[in-house]
Design an enzyme around this catalytic site. Structure first.
Site, PDB file in Angstrom:
ATOM      1  N   LYS A 170      50.374  13.193 -31.675  1.00  0.00           N
ATOM      2  CA  LYS A 170      49.969  11.919 -31.149  1.00  0.00           C
ATOM      3  C   LYS A 170      52.259  11.495 -30.868  1.00  0.00           C
ATOM      4  O   LYS A 170      52.274  11.713 -31.787  1.00  0.00           O
ATOM      5  CB  LYS A 170      49.445  10.925 -31.669  1.00  0.00           C
ATOM      6  CG  LYS A 170      49.829   9.527 -30.945  1.00  0.00           C
ATOM      7  CD  LYS A 170      49.508   8.649 -33.077  1.00  0.00           C
ATOM      8  CE  LYS A 170      50.230   7.379 -32.650  1.00  0.00           C
ATOM      9  NZ  LYS A 170      49.958   6.488 -33.695  1.00  0.00           N
ATOM     10  N   LYS A 229      57.115   6.949 -33.366  1.00  0.00           N
ATOM     11  CA  LYS A 229      58.177   7.315 -34.058  1.00  0.00           C
ATOM     12  C   LYS A 229      58.258   7.549 -35.257  1.00  0.00           C
ATOM     13  O   LYS A 229      59.567   8.025 -35.580  1.00  0.00           O
ATOM     14  CB  LYS A 229      58.881   5.895 -33.326  1.00  0.00           C
ATOM     15  CG  LYS A 229      57.961   4.319 -35.047  1.00  0.00           C
ATOM     16  CD  LYS A 229      57.917   3.045 -34.754  1.00  0.00           C
ATOM     17  CE  LYS A 229      57.030   2.176 -35.192  1.00  0.00           C
ATOM     18  NZ  LYS A 229      56.342   1.526 -34.182  1.00  0.00           N
ATOM     19  N   LYS A 273      49.634   6.934 -43.623  1.00  0.00           N
ATOM     20  CA  LYS A 273      51.215   5.994 -44.242  1.00  0.00           C
ATOM     21  C   LYS A 273      52.103   6.466 -45.674  1.00  0.00           C
ATOM     22  O   LYS A 273      53.323   6.379 -45.646  1.00  0.00           O
ATOM     23  CB  LYS A 273      51.203   4.575 -43.675  1.00  0.00           C
ATOM     24  CG  LYS A 273      51.177   3.900 -42.209  1.00  0.00           C
ATOM     25  CD  LYS A 273      50.875   2.621 -42.370  1.00  0.00           C
ATOM     26  CE  LYS A 273      50.892   1.915 -40.057  1.00  0.00           C
ATOM     27  NZ  LYS A 273      50.335   0.788 -40.013  1.00  0.00           N
TER      28      LYS A 273
END
Ligand code: ADP
Ligand code: TRP
Length: 324
Positions: free
Chosen positions: A190, A193, A111
């Site tokens: 994958k 969003k 992230k």
């Protein structure tokens, strides 16, 4: 069996969320388990900074869960923040969680690499997740593959807590189905969003169609045999088709004589059949905010009562409360 899971209100729901998580939620709910499903709005603060945006995503996700089949008569459905005790338990867990355990989490590194702020909330995200799960004595947690490591952290924390303070917490198991563990996106990565490669659950039928028809395929001529396991279209078709139909398409790939246009067209049909009832229900629910709000408020009360019972024990065994 007590089942629990949550999704962050941090973007539009997509087909990866549906097959990887939500479809299992609905199935487990319909099989008569005691299910708790929630909107992880505290977790979403690690990626959504705008208050209006967080509130909108939360409302959209609430309508989205209900539209995809979550039934408030059978499952407890609520907002994470309606049970503030999870933050208290998260702190208590922080005090028994080794730094090394969190430093090994790949999701934090991923992230940060994607551009999220490297703050303390993002780092201790798995500790709050452990509190979400353990505060309800959950047995089973249906999620996609990407959550497996977080579930391992949860189990570690539960065992550590029980070793120190006595057998109070249930050590939960993840529920990850092999065939839907990782749903591919339109580009083969994958579906997420964050990668802008999704089929959204509630987008209009013509957008779904356009996206599927534009998926890149190789240039094998029609008459030649093709490898279904290397084709994104087949991977998507397989999820929405019956096992018999998927087997027939596999055969057609392998024997040659089939063009990608044909399988794409059938994939569009299958997805539109699957998604049309969801779209309709989503639109109805989006126009009935009061109903959705009531469902969540009621669910929050029930969830909180369960959480409070556990917290009483936790406060007592940890020595935080001394009048007992
Ligand atoms: P995203 O990757 O789009 O940010 P989330 O992290 O919010 O999705 O995921 C919510 C739930 O959906 C989790 O249980 C996650 O494991 C599942 N999930 C998300 N994307 C996929 C995917 N491509 N395949 C399978 N499950 C997925
Ligand atoms: N981390 C999960 C995700 O990104 C969301 C989540 C928060 C969750 N708390 C949870 C999932 C507890 C299962 C159980 O998808």
């Amino acid at each position: 069996m007590r089942v629990l899971s949550g999704i962050q209100p941090s973007g539009k729901l997509h087909v990866g969320n549906y097959f990887g998580a939500m479809r299992q939620y609905v199935q487990l709910q319909n099989e008569g388990n005691e299910c708790l499903y929630f909107i992880a709005n505290y977790h979403a603060m690690t990626s959504v900074a705008q208050p209006e945006e967080l509130a909108n995503y939360t409302r959209e996700l609430a309508a989205g869960y209900l539209a995809a089949g979550l039934d408030p008569a059978k499952a407890i459905f609520f907002r994470q923040s309606d049970v503030p005790e999870v933050c208290e338990l998260s702190w208590i867990f922080s005090c028994i969680t080794p730094m090394g355990l969190l430093e090994r989490c790949v999701s934090y590194k991923d992230k940060v690499q994607q551009g999220l702020a490297a703050n303390h909330g993002l780092f201790c995200y798995p500790v709050l997740q452990a509190a979400d799960i353990l505060i309800y004595n959950s047995d089973l947690v249906p999620v996609g593959q990407d959550q497996k490591q977080h579930l391992e952290v949860t189990r570690d924390i539960a065992v550590k807590f029980n070793n120190r303070y006595g057998e109070i917490l249930t050590v939960p198991k993840p529920h990850i189905l092999d065939e839907t563990a990782v749903v591919p996106g339109l580009d083969g990565q994958k579906m997420s969003k964050s990668y802008d490669n999704t089929l959204e659950l509630f987008e209009p039928a013509n957008r779904t169609k356009k996206k599927i028809m534009r998926i890149q395929t190789d240039s094998t001529p029609i008459e030649e045999a093709k490898d279904p396991d290397k084709c994104i279209v087949f991977a998507l078709l397989k999820l929405a088709a019956s096992p018999e139909e998927a087997a027939q398409w596999r055969q057609r790939y392998e024997q040659g004589g089939m063009g990608y246009g044909e399988v794409k067209k059938r994939t569009v049909e299958l997805y539109n059949e699957l998604l049309e009832p969801f779209r309709k229900r989503y639109e109805e629910l989006s126009n009935d905010r009061d109903y959705v709000e009531d469902v969540m408020r009621e669910g929050g009360k029930k969830a909180r009562a369960i959480a409070q019972e556990l917290m009483e024990k936790v406060r007592s065994v940890t020595g935080i409360v001394t009048n007992g």
